[in-house]
Design a protein around this motif. Structure first.
Motif, PDB file in Angstrom:
ATOM      1  N   VAL A 193      60.837 106.483  83.149  1.00 37.15           N
ATOM      2  CA  VAL A 193      60.144 107.439  82.287  1.00 37.15           C
ATOM      3  C   VAL A 193      58.655 107.475  82.636  1.00 37.15           C
ATOM      4  N   ARG A 194      58.122 106.256  82.844  1.00 37.70           N
ATOM      5  CA  ARG A 194      56.700 106.197  83.167  1.00 37.70           C
ATOM      6  C   ARG A 194      56.414 107.049  84.398  1.00 37.70           C
ATOM      7  N   GLU A 195      57.306 106.875  85.375  1.00 37.73           N
ATOM      8  CA  GLU A 195      57.142 107.604  86.625  1.00 37.73           C
ATOM      9  C   GLU A 195      57.254 109.101  86.412  1.00 37.73           C
ATOM     10  N   LEU A 196      58.289 109.495  85.666  1.00 34.19           N
ATOM     11  CA  LEU A 196      58.550 110.920  85.439  1.00 34.19           C
ATOM     12  C   LEU A 196      57.425 111.565  84.645  1.00 34.19           C
ATOM     13  N   ARG A 197      56.878 110.750  83.721  1.00 32.79           N
ATOM     14  CA  ARG A 197      55.831 111.281  82.851  1.00 32.79           C
ATOM     15  C   ARG A 197      54.560 111.544  83.655  1.00 32.79           C
ATOM     16  N   GLN A 198      54.396 110.702  84.632  1.00 31.88           N
ATOM     17  CA  GLN A 198      53.201 110.920  85.470  1.00 31.88           C
ATOM     18  C   GLN A 198      53.317 112.207  86.258  1.00 31.88           C
ATOM     19  N   GLN A 199      54.559 112.534  86.668  1.00 29.42           N
ATOM     20  CA  GLN A 199      54.753 113.784  87.397  1.00 29.42           C
ATOM     21  C   GLN A 199      54.589 114.990  86.489  1.00 29.42           C
ATOM     22  N   HIS A 200      55.067 114.858  85.231  1.00 34.42           N
ATOM     23  CA  HIS A 200      55.060 116.015  84.329  1.00 34.42           C
ATOM     24  C   HIS A 200      54.196 115.688  83.140  1.00 34.42           C
ATOM     25  N   SER A 208      52.769 117.832  80.990  1.00 37.61           N
ATOM     26  CA  SER A 208      53.022 118.586  79.752  1.00 37.61           C
ATOM     27  C   SER A 208      54.417 118.233  79.197  1.00 37.61           C
ATOM     28  N   ASN A 209      54.514 118.322  77.863  1.00 31.87           N
ATOM     29  CA  ASN A 209      55.784 117.986  77.201  1.00 31.87           C
ATOM     30  C   ASN A 209      56.914 118.870  77.699  1.00 31.87           C
ATOM     31  N   LEU A 266      62.003 119.463  80.448  1.00 33.96           N
ATOM     32  CA  LEU A 266      62.782 120.184  81.438  1.00 33.96           C
ATOM     33  C   LEU A 266      63.274 119.244  82.539  1.00 33.96           C
ATOM     34  N   ALA A 267      62.381 118.344  82.950  1.00 33.37           N
ATOM     35  CA  ALA A 267      62.720 117.407  84.016  1.00 33.37           C
ATOM     36  C   ALA A 267      63.873 116.500  83.580  1.00 33.37           C
ATOM     37  N   VAL A 268      63.781 116.046  82.342  1.00 29.16           N
ATOM     38  CA  VAL A 268      64.850 115.180  81.819  1.00 29.16           C
ATOM     39  C   VAL A 268      66.173 115.955  81.778  1.00 29.16           C
ATOM     40  N   GLU A 269      66.067 117.205  81.319  1.00 28.41           N
ATOM     41  CA  GLU A 269      67.257 118.048  81.263  1.00 28.41           C
ATOM     42  C   GLU A 269      67.866 118.186  82.650  1.00 28.41           C
TER      43      GLU A 269
END
Lengths: 321, 305, 663
Positions: free
Chosen positions: C359-366, C368-369, C374-377
């Motif tokens: 999540v930390r990694e993904l959050r850094q990429q995205h 905005s909420n 969308l990325a998680v989806e």
């Protein structure tokens, strides 16, 4: 209570049960049943359970529905008293009660259903009749204590048909002239006129007759041929003739005055004993009482008359003498 | 209506004048094979009636005059030693006849009475261990003086029940008695013909049994007898034997009236004769009246309870 | 006093046996054994087997032992279960010593009461029918007690007759007697709670999905929501410990305070779209109710909490009906944003390291909420996730195991993982438990079954409020649109633990039709009988008397009373109109009655013909002839023919009529 009942259910020989003489009230089971319905209602309300409410209303409805059928069933009863045989004081009276259904024949006879409980008023012991299985008349016993004409206590009839929720009952007051004879008390003392000391004409003696074979004796000419003991003659013996006895009683007077050495009630009891004895011996007898004099006679009716008069003697007239 | 019955009534009425009803009742009784008790004062024609019936039916009649010293053996018969055969031979008494006319039965001692009544019931006689059957048919026509006459032994209630019927003759009416007196020589027993043969009697008895009684009639009879059992006014209740007799008599009465079914009228007609002597007690002073039967009839509804 | 006859005792024994076994879930097994033994012992005399009956002392001693055992075994189960068990046990012991009439009647009363107890636990029409049968047996038993010698069929007919007569009166009473509010709080049966529970661990709902039991039914008036709109919100889980989602303690406390203060949640409803429906929920012994978002209810004893959950004020021990209006376009925005946001960001400090890192990694990429969501989806779409009822066990770091190892799970797995991811990313998220789906029946009502249980996620969007996200739908869109069965078609695991459930045969037309008709009956029953309440009663009154005024209600009650009395009289009409048995006699007696009015009275002993002869002169020629005819007809039928034919009776009736006219 008694007076009110008398107004409501007057003395009668026969009753048709109807509005005027039936009482109806929820039985103990009926009261429990109602209480239980109430409890179910409260429970149903508290649990917001309509099914329980329905059940409670259903039970109450059953309670309502059986009210009329309960009454209508009991109202079919016809009850009347039969003829009661007199007894001696101390014995048990057997009161014959005839129970019938309302049997108007142009309509389907409706049978009373459900056990009928019969008991004396305010007495616990009851007898139970099954209307499908009993024979008329129903004998109800009543202990007797003293002589005289007795007043029947009220008889209670109960019925719980159809579901035991209601007790239908009635207290019937049967009109009946029941005489309780005095208790016979045997006495060694024979009335003097019986022993023939005072007036010898009235001694009951054994008079030769043709009733009972007594003994054989040698035949004497002139005796009726029927009395010849043919069997003995046939065996080649002497001519014998049979003698017969007949206890043809002559008149005896029973007088209460002769019993002055015992107390009044005992005298009556002893007189009763003697009446029975004399009747058994088929002796003609009369009865002299302070109130009545009964001319000599015999037979059952005469005996009953004498016993009745003895029974009906005033209770305490010993002093009058 | 059966011609022979009509004829029989006419024959008997030759001797017993103006007593149509009583004659019919007597015939009813015999049709039902029952014993008859005739009760009345002396000289009323009791014996004549018995004789007339016997002649009409062509039955052999023997007559016994009951007296206080009459013994059972005098009626039933005795074993007598036959010295030639060296054995006992039974000599039949008068009871061995088709009709026994027991005159003044209440003059005999109770013992003799009961001997006769037993024979009536059993239709046989037992003497010294031997049993002899009585002829068939066997009727007893007993006559009785009113009970309160002196020197009589009234028949006990239990014995009275054995008589199917009890009738009373009563005085004849003016016209009948006048006729009787005027034509004295014509009304003799010899003038009576046998109009009903024994076969006819059997057939008539069968016919009586065939008369139909509806349930309404049976219920009427039941109401009557039940009333006597329940009510205090009747000292002697009617037995099931009495109810059987009532029904049978009513049937015979219906047959006499030419009907094949019973009407309540029939029951009412025969009730006094069949029931009165069973209802009253032996000591009742009722020589001629039908106190109990009349009371009973007035108390019980013909149609419904 | 000899108590009662064997038949009455046997019947009461049988009915007791049936009753006790019908409450199988409530009555302890050892109590049932006791019931069987006592009924068997009691029935032995009926089969002419003589046994030595235990003495009163033995039974009393035994009773004390039983009471102790009962106290011990029902300690946990709660007061009501204990009471019912006590009642059954006492009745079983009393049956052993029914010596007097009193004993017998006590047993009868207790058994009627037990019927009522049975209704606490189950109220279906079929159970009601069964209890009606038991009640008939009991009434027959009483009838035997009262009139012992009547045959069995007559007794049963009598009890059925009385019951049928009681029915209309019972219904009237039910309709008009006021429905009271509960008088006091009753001990609830702490029996097993059904349906969703207050916590959710991935795998739980999978168990629920094995059940084909009904959860609730909804009857819509107006719009019916499309399948993908059928999200029945139930519980909101806001507390996560890495494994299990729970209702947060803080939320509970706050709800309690709000409830005590009578503070109501009144969101800003958007009335643009509306669903209007009544829900009849099966008893759950819990307090939460289900509704589509955002609900508004006016039913008494319900309450809307700030997390948009409708709650009942008391545990649902019986079926319960409530009416809801739902406005799906309403933003789900609570009273306190701050409270909601903070509570739903909480994550356990330890566990699931892989997920945390990811999540930390993904959050850094995205940043905005929206992009993150969308990325998680996309992650869920692209990875080979599968939807199954048979997930493997994931005891340690369940989210890690699910997301990166097994990748197969049930709705709870998806929701739990999704909400956890969101929280880790700093987006407030919570899991919502409820039901999704529902089977529509003839446009009338929708049935929601236990296997429709579902869990989904709500995430917070500042300014808007809570937004529903259903991660299950990413993987198994069929679950949302067509329901569980279709979604699981590939693995045939639908209701595999209940092979006899009619649900399984939904594809066999006849059986399915039967199932649906049974459902119809049950729905009707629930709606009109179980769901009858004050409101419906008032509506009924309004229908009958118009505007409700005390005088009108009083008149209505009087009228009902009158109707009931009328019923009672009607049932006993034979008392006044007895059945004519003997028509000829009846007619003849009638003619006598007519004559009696003319003062011509038959004496008791007069025969019909004698009567005619006596009175003939008092009648006119015409009357005389008619009466003679009648008399002859009567005589003929009564004494000669004996079995009157129809024609003869008819003829007699005509003669009677003519005779009556001539008078």
């Amino acid at each position: 209570m008694e007076r009110w009942l008398t107004g409501r259910i007057p003395k009668q020989r026969a009753y048709q049960l109807d509005m005027s003489n039936i009482f109806i009230f929820p039985s103990r089971f009926g009261r429990w049943f109602l209480m239980m319905s109430g409890l179910l209602f409260i429970l149903g309300t508290n649990y917001r359970n309509n099914m329980m409410l329905l059940l409670s209303f259903f039970l109450v409805s059953i309670f309502l529905v059986t009210l009329l059928s309960s009454f209508a069933n009991f109202a079919k009863l016809q009850i009347h008293i039969g003829k009661t045989k007199s007894v001696f004081a101390g014995e048990e009276l057997n009161i014959p009660i005839w129970i019938g259904d309302n049997d108007n024949q142009d309509f389907i006879p409706n049978q009373v259903e459900g056990n009928i409980h019969v008991s004396w008023w305010q007495q616990d012991t009851s007898i139970t009749l099954d209307p499908n299985d009993f024979t008329n008349p129903v004998g109800i016993s009543l202990a007797t204590k003293e002589r005289g004409e007795i007043e029947l206590p009220r008889l209670t009839f109960e019925n719980f048909y159809p579901l035991g929720l209601y007790r239908c009952w009635t207290h019937l007051n049967f009109e009946s002239k029941i005489i309780v004879y005095p208790t016979p008390v045997s006495t060694a003392l024979r009335p003097k006129n019986l022993q023939g000391e005072e007036n010898s004409e009235s001694v009951p003696s054994l008079i030769a007759g043709s009733d009972d074979f007594d003994s054989l004796k040698s035949y004497q000419k002139g005796e009726p041929m029927q009395h010849v003991a043919w069997k003995q003659v046939a065996k080649g013996g002497d001519w014998l003739s049979k003698t017969y006895v007949e206890d043809k009683g002559s008149t005896v007077w029973l007088d209460i005055q002769q019993f002055s050495d015992v107390d009044y009630e005992t005298a009556i009891s002893q007189l009763t004993y003697l009446v029975l004895q004399l009747a058994h011996q088929k002796v003609e007898y009369g009865l002299a009482l302070p109130t009545h004099t009964i001319v000599p006679g015999s037979g059952d009716e005469h005996m009953n008359l004498c016993l009745t008069q003895l029974a009906l003697l005033p209770k305490h007239s010993g002093e009058q003498k | 209506m059966d011609q022979s019955l009509d004829l029989a009534i006419r024959e008997i009425s030759k001797v017993v004048l103006g007593k149509q009803t009583q004659v019919k009742l007597a015939l009813t009784c015999l049709l039902c094979r029952g014993h008859l008790l005739i009760e009345d004062l002396p000289g009323m024609g009791k014996t004549s009636l018995a004789h007339a019936i016997a002649s009409t039916l062509g039955l052999q009649l023997s007559r016994v005059q009951f007296t206080s010293d009459l013994l059972p053996a005098d009626i039933l018969g005795v074993n007598i030693f036959d010295s030639e055969a060296k054995r006992f031979v039974f000599h039949q008494g008068p009871v061995f006849s088709q009709i026994l006319l027991a005159d003044e039965i209440n003059r005999a001692s109770p013992k003799t009475q009961s001997a006769l009544l037993e024979a009536m019931e059993e239709k046989q006689v037992s003497i010294d261990g031997e049993t002899y059957s009585l002829p068939d048919p066997f009727f007893v026509i007993a006559t009785q003086n009113p009970t309160h006459q002196s020197g009589t032994y009234p028949l006990p209630e239990s014995q009275l029940d054995r008589f199917f019927m009890r009738i009373q003759l009563g005085f004849p009416d003016w016209q009948s008695e006048k006729t009787m007196l005027m034509e004295l020589e014509e009304h003799t027993l010899d003038s009576i013909n046998n109009v009903i043969s024994s076969e006819a009697q059997t057939r008539l008895h069968q016919e009586v049994l065939k008369v139909s009684a509806s349930s309404a009639i049976v219920e009427y009879i039941l109401r009557l007898v039940t009333y006597t059992r329940e009510s205090e006014d009747f000292p002697n209740p009617l037995s099931p034997r009495a109810s059987k007799s009532l029904l049978l008599a009513a049937k015979a009465w219906a047959l006499l009236a030419g009907r094949s079914y019973v009407l309540p009228e029939d029951v009412q007609a025969i009730l006094p004769s069949v029931a009165e002597h069973r209802l009253r007690s032996a000591y009742s002073d009722s020589a001629t009246s039908h106190v109990f039967s009349d009371l009973l009839l007035s108390r019980v509804d013909t149609l419904a309870a | 006093m000899k108590a009662t006859n064997a038949k009455a005792q046997l019947l009461i024994g049988i009915s007791f046996l049936l009753l006790a076994f019908s409450m199988l879930t409530t009555v302890m097994t050892w109590v049932l054994v006791l019931v069987v033994i006592s009924v068997a012992l009691q029935a032995l005399p009926f089969f002419k087997v003589d046994i030595h009956h235990p003495s009163v002392r033995t039974i009393n001693l035994f009773a004390i032992l039983c009471a102790l055992a009962l106290a011990y075994t029902t300690w946990q189960a709660g007061l009501m279960i204990a009471m019912v068990n006590l009642l059954v046990m006492a009745c079983a012991l009393k049956i052993l010593q029914m010596h007097t009439t009193r004993d017998y009647f006590i047993v009868v009363c207790v058994q009627f009461f037990l019927i009522g107890c049975g209704l606490i636990f189950e109220q279906s029409i079929f159970y009601a029918g069964f209890l009606a049968f038991v009640a008939t047996l009991q009434l027959s038993s009483v009838a035997f007690h009262i009139s012992p010698s009547r045959p069995l069929q007559k007794q049963i007919w009598l009890s059925i007759k009385i019951s049928l007569q009681a029915m209309p009166i019972c219904v009237l009473l039910f309709l008009v007697l006021p429905q009271l509010s509960p008088l006091w709080k009753m001990p609830s049966s702490q029996s097993k709670q059904t349906g969703l529970t207050e916590e959710i661990t991935p795998g739980d709902i999978a168990n629920l999905s094995q059940s084909g039991d009904l959860a609730f039914r909804a009857q819509f008036s107006g719009n019916i929501p499309a399948p993908h709109q059928r999200y029945w919100r139930g519980l909101v889980f806001e507390d996560f410990d890495g494994k299990t989602w729970r209702i947060s303690e803080a939320r509970k406390k706050m709800k309690r305070i709000n409830y005590r203060l009578g503070r109501k949640t009144s969101p800003a409803y958007d009335y643009s779209k509306e669903f209007k429906y009544d829900v009849i929920i099966e008893p759950t012994n819990q307090q939460f109710l289900f509704a589509l978002d955002a609900p508004l209810t006016t039913t008494r004893r319900t309450w809307l909490s700030p997390d948009f959950q409708i709650q009942s004020t008391i545990p649902l021990v019986t079926k319960f009906k409530y009416s809801v209006q739902s406005y799906p376009n309403t933003p789900l925005k609570g009273a306190s944003d701050y409270f909601d946001v903070n509570m739903n960001l909480q994550v356990p400090e330890t566990g699931n390291p892989k997920t945390k890192a990811w999540v930390r990694e993904l959050r850094q990429q995205h940043r905005s909420n929206e992009a993150f969501i969308l990325a998680v989806e996309t992650f869920f779409f692209t990875e080979p996730f599968s939807y199954t009822l048979r997930p493997d066990l994931m005891p340690f770091d369940p989210v890690d195991t699910f997301l990166f190892d097994k990748q197969a799970g049930f709705c709870a797995h998806f929701s739990s993982a999704y909400a956890y991811i969101m929280r880790l990313a700093g987006i407030p998220a919570r899991v919502v438990g409820g039901y999704q789906g529902g089977e529509m029946r003839k446009e009338q009502y929708m049935s929601i079954y236990q296997y429709d249980a579902h869990a989904w996620v709500e995430i917070w969007q500042p300014g808007i409020g809570w937004i529903r996200k259903d991660p299950t739908g990413f993987v198994a869109p069929d679950r949302i649109s067509y329901g569980l069965e279709r979604a699981l078609a590939y693995e045939e695991s639908f209701l595999e633990d209940s092979p006899f459930s009619l649900m399984k045969w939904r594809n066999t037309a006849v059986l399915n039709e039967i199932r649906l008709v049974l459902a119809d009956i049950d729905f009707f029953w629930s709606k009109w009988v179980l769901g009858f309440d004050q409101e419906r009663q008032l509506n009924l009154f309004r229908l009958l008397v118009g505007e409700i005024k005390p005088i009108r209600i009083a008149l209505l009650l009087l009228a009902i009373l009158f109707v009931i009395s009328l019923f009672l009289l009607l049932f006993n009409y034979r008392v006044w109109f007895p059945k004519i048995n003997n028509y000829p006699l009846h007619f003849y007696l009638k003619s006598l009655k007519y004559l009696a009015k003319q003062n011509i009275v038959r004496a008791r002993q007069e025969t019909p013909m004698a009567f005619y002869t006596r009175i003939a002169q008092q009648l006119s020629v015409q009357q005389r002839e008619l009466f003679l005819t009648l008399t002859e007809q009567f005589n003929q039928v009564t004494y000669q023919v004996q079995t009157p034919s129809r024609e003869r009776i008819k003829a007699m009736r005509q003669t009677l009529k003519a005779f009556k006219k001539s008078l």
